[in-house]
Write a protein that holds these residues in place. Structure first.
Motif, PDB file in Angstrom:
ATOM      1  N   LYS A 161      -7.808   3.073  -0.943  1.00 30.60           N
ATOM      2  CA  LYS A 161      -6.708   2.123  -1.171  1.00 30.60           C
ATOM      3  C   LYS A 161      -6.349   1.962  -2.649  1.00 30.60           C
ATOM      4  N   TYR A 162      -7.383   1.944  -3.511  1.00 25.67           N
ATOM      5  CA  TYR A 162      -7.118   1.685  -4.931  1.00 25.67           C
ATOM      6  C   TYR A 162      -7.075   2.982  -5.747  1.00 25.67           C
ATOM      7  N   SER A 163      -6.550   4.056  -5.131  1.00 20.31           N
ATOM      8  CA  SER A 163      -6.508   5.336  -5.838  1.00 20.31           C
ATOM      9  C   SER A 163      -5.145   5.988  -5.809  1.00 20.31           C
ATOM     10  N   GLY A 164      -4.113   5.289  -5.386  1.00 20.78           N
ATOM     11  CA  GLY A 164      -2.781   5.892  -5.376  1.00 20.78           C
ATOM     12  C   GLY A 164      -2.644   6.956  -4.309  1.00 20.78           C
ATOM     13  N   ASN A 165      -1.736   7.903  -4.552  1.00 16.54           N
ATOM     14  CA  ASN A 165      -1.393   8.856  -3.491  1.00 16.54           C
ATOM     15  C   ASN A 165      -2.445   9.916  -3.210  1.00 16.54           C
ATOM     16  N   GLU A 166      -2.966  10.505  -4.301  1.00 21.58           N
ATOM     17  CA  GLU A 166      -3.926  11.600  -4.070  1.00 21.58           C
ATOM     18  C   GLU A 166      -5.338  11.080  -4.238  1.00 21.58           C
ATOM     19  N   SER A 167      -5.775  10.348  -3.227  1.00 17.89           N
ATOM     20  CA  SER A 167      -7.079   9.709  -3.411  1.00 17.89           C
ATOM     21  C   SER A 167      -8.227  10.639  -2.997  1.00 17.89           C
ATOM     22  N   GLY A 191      -9.751   6.409  -9.014  1.00 23.62           N
ATOM     23  CA  GLY A 191      -8.558   5.573  -8.931  1.00 23.62           C
ATOM     24  C   GLY A 191      -8.325   4.668 -10.125  1.00 23.62           C
ATOM     25  N   LEU A 192      -7.828   3.470  -9.816  1.00 26.36           N
ATOM     26  CA  LEU A 192      -7.400   2.517 -10.838  1.00 26.36           C
ATOM     27  C   LEU A 192      -8.493   2.041 -11.767  1.00 26.36           C
ATOM     28  N   THR A 216       0.076  -4.392  -5.582  1.00 24.70           N
ATOM     29  CA  THR A 216       0.891  -3.677  -4.611  1.00 24.70           C
ATOM     30  C   THR A 216       0.064  -3.336  -3.375  1.00 24.70           C
ATOM     31  N   THR A 217      -1.267  -3.329  -3.543  1.00 22.29           N
ATOM     32  CA  THR A 217      -2.125  -2.963  -2.412  1.00 22.29           C
ATOM     33  C   THR A 217      -2.466  -4.196  -1.591  1.00 22.29           C
TER      34      THR A 217
END
Ligand code: ADP
Length: 259
Positions: A161-167, A191-192, A216-217
Motif C-alpha cells: 500500500k505504501y509503495s506506489g505503483n510498482e511495489s 516505498g515511501l 492518499t492511501t
C-alpha cells in the motif's frame, strides 16, 4: 527559612499541579481528536466499498453486459468485499485485544502461513512483486494462527500500500539466538519510508503518518497497533528501520519454545 521553604514547596506543587492538569487535558484532547479522526476514516473506509459494490450490483441488474465486462465487475466487487472484510477483522481484533485476547497457541509452520498470505495478496495486487527468502530449517512456532495471519497480512499489505505503483515486498526468515532460539521475520519494501520521529508513534492506535489532506492511501491506523499487541502476546518484539536505499523494514522477533 521556614517561609522560604514553604514558598518553594508551594511553587513546586503549583508547577507540578499545572503540569499534570495540563497533561491530562492534553491527553483528553489528543484522545478525542484521535477518536474523531477514527470515526472519519472508518466512515470513509466503510462508505467507499459499499458504494462500489452497490454500483456493480445495480449495473449488473439493470443491463445485459458482455461476459468479459460482467466478470470484471464481479471481480471488482469481490475486491471491495475483501477490503470490508479486512476492516471488520481489524476492528474485531482491536476490540478483542482490549477485552479478552488470549493467544490460542498451536504449532505453526510460519513458511506455509506466509506463503498463503503472499498468494492471497498476489491475487489482490496483481502488479505487486513478492519475494521470499526462507531460513533452511525453521522450527515450528507455538502461536495463535489467526493472530499470526493478522500480523503478516497487515505488514505485507502495508508494504504494498505504501509503495506506489510498482511495489516490491521482500520477506526473509532467519533463526538466531537471544538467550534462547528466536525466529526473525523481516518485511522490506522500497516505498515511501517512515520519518524517523514517527517510527515510534505508528504503533499507536489510530496513528497515521501525515495529515488528513495529504494522505492518499486508505486506512484506519489500526493495523500496526494490532500487529504490535499480537507480537507482544507471543513474548516477541517488533522494530522498524529504514531500508537501503529507500523504504522500510519491519523486523519481528519471536522467541521459540519459551511461550
Ligand atoms: P493504516 O495503514 O490503516 O493507516 P497502520 O496502523 O497499518 O494503519 O499504519 C499506520 C501508519 O504507518 C500508516 O498510515 C502509514 O502512514 C505508516 N506505514 C505503515 N506501514 C508503512 C510502510 N510499509 N511504509 C510507509 N509507511 C507505512
Amino acid at each position: 527559612w521556614m517561609i522560604v521553604g514553604e514558598a518553594v514547596v508551594f511553587v513546586i506543587s503549583l508547577v507540578l499541579g499545572v503540569y499534570f492538569i495540563n497533561r491530562g487535558y492534553n491527553k483528553e484532547m489528543v484522545a478525542s481528536q484521535q477518536s474523531r479522526n477514527f470515526l472519519l476514516s472508518i466512515t470513509h473506509e466503510l462508505k467507499s466499498p459499499i458504494a462500489s459494490i452497490r454500483l456493480v450490483l445495480e449495473t449488473l441488474l439493470r443491463r445485459e453486459l458482455p461476459k468479459e465486462k460482467t466478470t470484471q465487475l464481479q471481480s471488482n466487487a469481490l475486491k471491495e468485499t475483501e477490503r470490508l472484510n479486512t476492516l471488520v477483522n481489524n476492528l474485531l481484533f482491536s476490540a478483542k485485544l482490549e477485552s479478552s485476547y488470549q493467544a490460542h497457541k498451536e504449532p505453526l509452520d510460519l513458511h506455509e502461513l506466509l506463503e498463503e498470505i503472499i498468494h492471497k495478496l498476489s491475487d489482490k495486487y496483481p502488479d505487486a512483486q513478492f519475494s521470499f527468502e526462507q531460513e533452511d530449517e525453521l522450527p515450528y512456532f507455538q502461536g495463535d494462527k489467526m493472530g499470526m495471519i493478522s500480523v503478516a497480512l497487515n505488514l505485507l499489505e502495508n508494504a504494498v500500500k505504501y509503495s506506489g505503483n510498482e511495489s516490491k515486498a521482500h520477506i526473509e526468515t532467519h533463526l538466531g539466538m537471544n538467550n534462547a532460539e528466536q525466529i526473525k521475520i523481516e518485511i522490506k519494501d522500497q516505498g515511501l519510508g517512515i520519518p524517523e520521529k514517527e517510527k515510534k508513534q505508528i504503533f499507536q492506535k489510530f496513528y497515521r503518518v501525515g495529515s488528513e489532506d495529504t494522505r492518499t492511501t486508505k486506512g484506519t491506523g489500526l493495523g500496526l497497533y494490532i500487529v504490535d499487541q499480537i507480537v507482544r502476546a507471543h513474548a516477541g518484539r517488533i522494530n522498524v528501520y529504514d531500508n537501503e536505499p529507500k523504504g522500510t523494514v519491519f523486523e519481528i522477533l519471536l522467541p521459540v519454545g519459551q511461550n
